[in-house]
Design a protein around this motif. Sequence first.
Motif, PDB file in Angstrom:
ATOM      1  N   ALA A   1      13.023   2.720   3.831  1.00 54.86           N
ATOM      2  CA  ALA A   1      11.779   2.392   4.553  1.00 54.86           C
ATOM      3  C   ALA A   1      11.115   3.666   5.074  1.00 54.86           C
ATOM      4  N   HIS A   2      11.899   4.585   5.620  1.00 56.29           N
ATOM      5  CA  HIS A   2      11.318   5.857   6.087  1.00 56.29           C
ATOM      6  C   HIS A   2      10.684   6.603   4.917  1.00 56.29           C
ATOM      7  N   ALA A   3      11.367   6.604   3.763  1.00 59.66           N
ATOM      8  CA  ALA A   3      10.837   7.310   2.593  1.00 59.66           C
ATOM      9  C   ALA A   3       9.509   6.689   2.163  1.00 59.66           C
ATOM     10  N   ARG A   4       9.415   5.359   2.223  1.00 59.90           N
ATOM     11  CA  ARG A   4       8.165   4.689   1.853  1.00 59.90           C
ATOM     12  C   ARG A   4       7.047   5.074   2.827  1.00 59.90           C
TER      13      ARG A   4
ATOM     14  N   GLN B   1       0.824  -1.212   0.000  1.00 57.41           N
ATOM     15  CA  GLN B   1       0.000   0.000   0.000  1.00 57.41           C
ATOM     16  C   GLN B   1       0.862   1.268   0.000  1.00 57.41           C
ATOM     17  N   LEU B   2       2.121   1.111   0.350  1.00 52.96           N
ATOM     18  CA  LEU B   2       3.009   2.279   0.392  1.00 52.96           C
ATOM     19  C   LEU B   2       3.496   2.577  -1.024  1.00 52.96           C
ATOM     20  N   VAL B   3       3.614   3.883  -1.332  1.00 54.39           N
ATOM     21  CA  VAL B   3       3.914   4.243  -2.711  1.00 54.39           C
ATOM     22  C   VAL B   3       5.385   4.613  -2.956  1.00 54.39           C
ATOM     23  N   GLY B   4       6.171   4.784  -1.906  1.00 56.36           N
ATOM     24  CA  GLY B   4       7.537   5.293  -2.054  1.00 56.36           C
ATOM     25  C   GLY B   4       8.478   4.343  -2.782  1.00 56.36           C
TER      26      GLY B   4
END
Length: 358
Positions: free
Chosen positions: A328-331, A112-115
């Motif tokens: 991971a933080h960016a995502r 679901q994460l777009v990064g």
Amino acid sequence: MNGTIAALLRDFAAIQKSKQSMWGYKRAAAAILALEEPIESLVQPDGTLRKIPNIGPSSSRVILEVLQTGTSPTVERAIAESGQSTDIERRRDLRGHFLSRSQVLAAFRNRQLVGPRLDDYNGDLQMHSTWSDGSQSLEDIVLAGIERGYQFCGVTDHSYGLPIAGGVSMEELEQQHREIDALNRKYRRKFRLIKGIEANIRADGSVDMQPDELARLELVVAAPHSALRVATDQTTRMVTAVQTKGVHILGHPRGRMYGSRPGVTADWNQVFAAATKANVAIEIDGDPSRQDIDYDLAKRAVDAGCLFALDSDAHSTGELRYAETAIAHARLAGVPTERVVNCWPTERLLEWLRSRSG
Ligand SMILES: [Zn+2]
């Protein structure tokens, strides 16, 4: 849960009287943070914990208490008896938005994460070699980079203004650049080492190198390493740094440290706006004890239109995987992949670097 348990073990470490047990609990906390799976999955049918390296019997007891009750009466009682509750509370405030390794991997699995994904990541732009305080040679970086599927890496040893970290003199930099040129010839079309530096941002926002020295580098990461405990607002300092000609990346912007240091206080919206205007990238430093900036603050940098650099800050080849923490933080922040300079093709990256150089 891994993060909660590690934090409690760090609290327990902080109140130990003997150095040996302090290190024991600190090691246990680090082992929990580095676990790839949620700790719950390591509980065996008989209710005991599967053997984890660096976790002794007393740490195991704390872990099982937390799994059963949500907290550790052993640790809480010890804190109350130690008379150090205030200090422990302060430390607890300094662990917000840090990810455990297990959460990092979960962020990669979460569709679901777009990064940016690991596959989008073409190279790492902050790391240290044997030329300053790192243990990896330049060729180690090339080989480890190729193995990780990278096309480039920026070598950013500390500047001469930071002698405590073995900062490189301009003469040494010249020698290092010759070595980089030779490696770039040897690995042509396979890998590109970028001539970088991690310069220090002084208390007044200036960078600790002269403009003509910055111009000799392809990549300048400017980062705060001093005056990190001042409580006064540092907005002007950080805005001055991003407006400095030749600076490409604002490295570990806050200078925070897990459980020990909050770092710089600033009006970050203003800093991010200035960075966007100057075409300077905001770094997410993936060193597990830094994670700076974190996903929460990064969301504001996304809204401000910033570019991002996602870097390991590795001092050894084994630490290159810290870049994954940054990704991971960016995502989690929803950073568009297009705005991550590490995800650009080499030529486009070099073009951007040249556009900001003297
Ligand atoms: Zn640094």
